[in-house]
Design a protein around this motif. Structure first.
Motif, PDB file in Angstrom:
ATOM      1  N   SER A  11       0.724  -0.847  -0.199  1.00 21.34           N
ATOM      2  CA  SER A  11      -0.016  -0.014   0.029  1.00 21.34           C
ATOM      3  C   SER A  11       0.853   1.348  -0.100  1.00 21.34           C
ATOM      4  O   SER A  11       2.087   1.335   0.369  1.00 21.34           O
ATOM      5  CB  SER A  11      -0.913  -0.056   1.446  1.00 21.34           C
ATOM      6  N   PRO A  12       0.285   2.296  -0.533  1.00 21.71           N
ATOM      7  CA  PRO A  12       1.043   3.558  -0.393  1.00 21.71           C
ATOM      8  C   PRO A  12       1.568   3.871   1.050  1.00 21.71           C
ATOM      9  O   PRO A  12       2.525   4.584   1.215  1.00 21.71           O
ATOM     10  CB  PRO A  12       0.162   4.791  -0.847  1.00 21.71           C
ATOM     11  N   VAL A  13       0.872   3.523   2.096  1.00 19.28           N
ATOM     12  CA  VAL A  13       1.229   3.955   3.344  1.00 19.28           C
ATOM     13  C   VAL A  13       2.327   3.151   3.824  1.00 19.28           C
ATOM     14  O   VAL A  13       3.356   3.711   4.279  1.00 19.28           O
ATOM     15  CB  VAL A  13       0.220   3.503   4.559  1.00 19.28           C
ATOM     16  N   ALA A  14       2.540   2.026   3.354  1.00 20.06           N
ATOM     17  CA  ALA A  14       3.768   0.926   3.424  1.00 20.06           C
ATOM     18  C   ALA A  14       5.075   1.584   2.974  1.00 20.06           C
ATOM     19  O   ALA A  14       6.026   1.517   3.329  1.00 20.06           O
ATOM     20  CB  ALA A  14       3.424  -0.335   3.119  1.00 20.06           C
ATOM     21  N   ARG A  15       4.728   2.304   1.675  1.00 23.37           N
ATOM     22  CA  ARG A  15       5.981   2.775   0.654  1.00 23.37           C
ATOM     23  C   ARG A  15       6.356   4.009   1.412  1.00 23.37           C
ATOM     24  O   ARG A  15       7.691   4.138   1.689  1.00 23.37           O
ATOM     25  CB  ARG A  15       5.273   3.158  -0.623  1.00 23.37           C
ATOM     26  N   GLN A  16       5.343   4.912   2.054  1.00 26.66           N
ATOM     27  CA  GLN A  16       5.796   5.948   2.702  1.00 26.66           C
ATOM     28  C   GLN A  16       6.719   5.587   4.016  1.00 26.66           C
ATOM     29  O   GLN A  16       7.649   6.293   4.348  1.00 26.66           O
ATOM     30  CB  GLN A  16       4.597   7.023   3.012  1.00 26.66           C
ATOM     31  N   ALA A  17       6.097   4.659   4.606  1.00 22.19           N
ATOM     32  CA  ALA A  17       6.708   4.224   6.059  1.00 22.19           C
ATOM     33  C   ALA A  17       8.158   3.759   5.650  1.00 22.19           C
ATOM     34  O   ALA A  17       9.204   4.085   6.480  1.00 22.19           O
ATOM     35  CB  ALA A  17       5.943   3.296   6.715  1.00 22.19           C
ATOM     36  N   MET A  42       9.458   1.688  14.357  1.00 19.64           N
ATOM     37  CA  MET A  42       8.187   2.022  14.359  1.00 19.64           C
ATOM     38  C   MET A  42       7.850   3.409  13.632  1.00 19.64           C
ATOM     39  O   MET A  42       8.316   4.505  14.169  1.00 19.64           O
ATOM     40  CB  MET A  42       7.407   2.011  15.606  1.00 19.64           C
ATOM     41  N   ILE A  43       7.177   3.336  12.772  1.00 17.49           N
ATOM     42  CA  ILE A  43       6.852   4.738  11.863  1.00 17.49           C
ATOM     43  C   ILE A  43       5.158   4.933  11.962  1.00 17.49           C
ATOM     44  O   ILE A  43       4.558   4.055  11.675  1.00 17.49           O
ATOM     45  CB  ILE A  43       7.133   4.568  10.478  1.00 17.49           C
ATOM     46  N   ARG A  44       5.016   6.393  12.173  1.00 13.30           N
ATOM     47  CA  ARG A  44       3.579   6.405  11.977  1.00 13.30           C
ATOM     48  C   ARG A  44       3.281   7.550  10.818  1.00 13.30           C
ATOM     49  O   ARG A  44       3.856   8.155  10.845  1.00 13.30           O
ATOM     50  CB  ARG A  44       3.457   7.377  13.176  1.00 13.30           C
ATOM     51  N   VAL A  45       2.592   6.939   9.837  1.00 12.56           N
ATOM     52  CA  VAL A  45       2.091   7.574   8.619  1.00 12.56           C
ATOM     53  C   VAL A  45       0.625   7.814   8.647  1.00 12.56           C
ATOM     54  O   VAL A  45      -0.154   6.615   8.565  1.00 12.56           O
ATOM     55  CB  VAL A  45       2.612   6.860   7.287  1.00 12.56           C
ATOM     56  N   ASP A  46       0.117   8.732   8.535  1.00  8.54           N
ATOM     57  CA  ASP A  46      -1.370   8.948   8.069  1.00  8.54           C
ATOM     58  C   ASP A  46      -2.129   8.667   9.474  1.00  8.54           C
ATOM     59  O   ASP A  46      -3.313   7.888   9.277  1.00  8.54           O
ATOM     60  CB  ASP A  46      -1.898   8.635   7.088  1.00  8.54           C
ATOM     61  N   GLY A  47      -1.501   8.495  10.673  1.00 11.55           N
ATOM     62  CA  GLY A  47      -2.306   8.151  11.822  1.00 11.55           C
ATOM     63  C   GLY A  47      -2.146   6.532  11.860  1.00 11.55           C
ATOM     64  O   GLY A  47      -2.554   5.879  12.829  1.00 11.55           O
ATOM     65  N   ARG A  51       5.526  -1.086  11.520  1.00 13.05           N
ATOM     66  CA  ARG A  51       6.921  -1.639  11.805  1.00 13.05           C
ATOM     67  C   ARG A  51       7.755  -1.912  10.394  1.00 13.05           C
ATOM     68  O   ARG A  51       7.116  -2.614   9.616  1.00 13.05           O
ATOM     69  CB  ARG A  51       6.790  -2.942  12.781  1.00 13.05           C
ATOM     70  N   VAL A  52       8.597  -1.364  10.363  1.00 17.66           N
ATOM     71  CA  VAL A  52       9.715  -1.662   9.184  1.00 17.66           C
ATOM     72  C   VAL A  52      10.953  -2.367   9.682  1.00 17.66           C
ATOM     73  O   VAL A  52      11.436  -1.613  10.759  1.00 17.66           O
ATOM     74  CB  VAL A  52       9.758  -0.284   8.434  1.00 17.66           C
ATOM     75  N   GLU A  53      11.252  -3.041   8.918  1.00 16.12           N
ATOM     76  CA  GLU A  53      12.579  -3.795   9.574  1.00 16.12           C
ATOM     77  C   GLU A  53      13.589  -3.313   8.211  1.00 16.12           C
ATOM     78  O   GLU A  53      13.227  -3.425   7.051  1.00 16.12           O
ATOM     79  CB  GLU A  53      12.444  -5.170   9.222  1.00 16.12           C
ATOM     80  N   ILE A  54      14.680  -3.019   8.777  1.00 14.79           N
ATOM     81  CA  ILE A  54      15.809  -2.734   7.621  1.00 14.79           C
ATOM     82  C   ILE A  54      17.031  -3.442   7.901  1.00 14.79           C
ATOM     83  O   ILE A  54      17.486  -3.528   8.982  1.00 14.79           O
ATOM     84  CB  ILE A  54      16.260  -1.235   7.906  1.00 14.79           C
ATOM     85  N   ARG A  55      17.336  -4.376   6.761  1.00 16.91           N
ATOM     86  CA  ARG A  55      18.659  -5.250   6.788  1.00 16.91           C
ATOM     87  C   ARG A  55      19.795  -4.381   6.207  1.00 16.91           C
ATOM     88  O   ARG A  55      19.728  -3.861   5.132  1.00 16.91           O
ATOM     89  CB  ARG A  55      18.313  -6.360   6.142  1.00 16.91           C
ATOM     90  N   ASN A  56      20.875  -4.305   6.853  1.00 20.59           N
ATOM     91  CA  ASN A  56      22.406  -3.906   6.313  1.00 20.59           C
ATOM     92  C   ASN A  56      22.871  -4.966   5.697  1.00 20.59           C
ATOM     93  O   ASN A  56      23.120  -6.039   5.826  1.00 20.59           O
ATOM     94  CB  ASN A  56      23.235  -3.442   7.667  1.00 20.59           C
TER      95      ASN A  56
END
Length: 86
Positions: A11-17, A42-47, A51-56
């Motif tokens: 979704s666009p919310v996931a893309r923005q997060a 933990m990112i808040r977008v449009d209310g 949760r977003v995981e970033i792998r290095n």
């Protein structure tokens, strides 16, 4: 350093997060974070809190939204097989 956003097909919310988490992670660690480590944000977008995981990785940061549960097959090692036997 490549910044890979895996939320683009969601979704666009996931893309923005994912984009916000990548930006925060890049500001925090710069071009060279510890390879093989993953960090959760933990990112808040449009209310909506997401949760977003970033792998290095060696040459990139990969952001994946954790908006649905993982499949157990994806967690199992390919060497061990489905039952966990070698």
């Amino acid at each position: 350093m490549r910044l890979i956003n895996r939320g683009s097909k969601q979704s666009p919310v996931a893309r923005q997060a994912c984009a916000a988490a990548l930006q925060e992670h890049y500001e925090r660690f710069g071009d060279y974070g510890i390879t093989g480590k993953s960090v959760d944000y933990m990112i808040r977008v449009d209310g909506t809190k997401l949760r977003v995981e970033i792998r290095n990785c060696q040459h990139s940061y990969i952001a994946t939204p954790m908006d649905k549960p993982r499949r157990l097959r994806a967690l199992a090692s390919p060497v061990m097989g489905l039952r966990g036997e070698p």
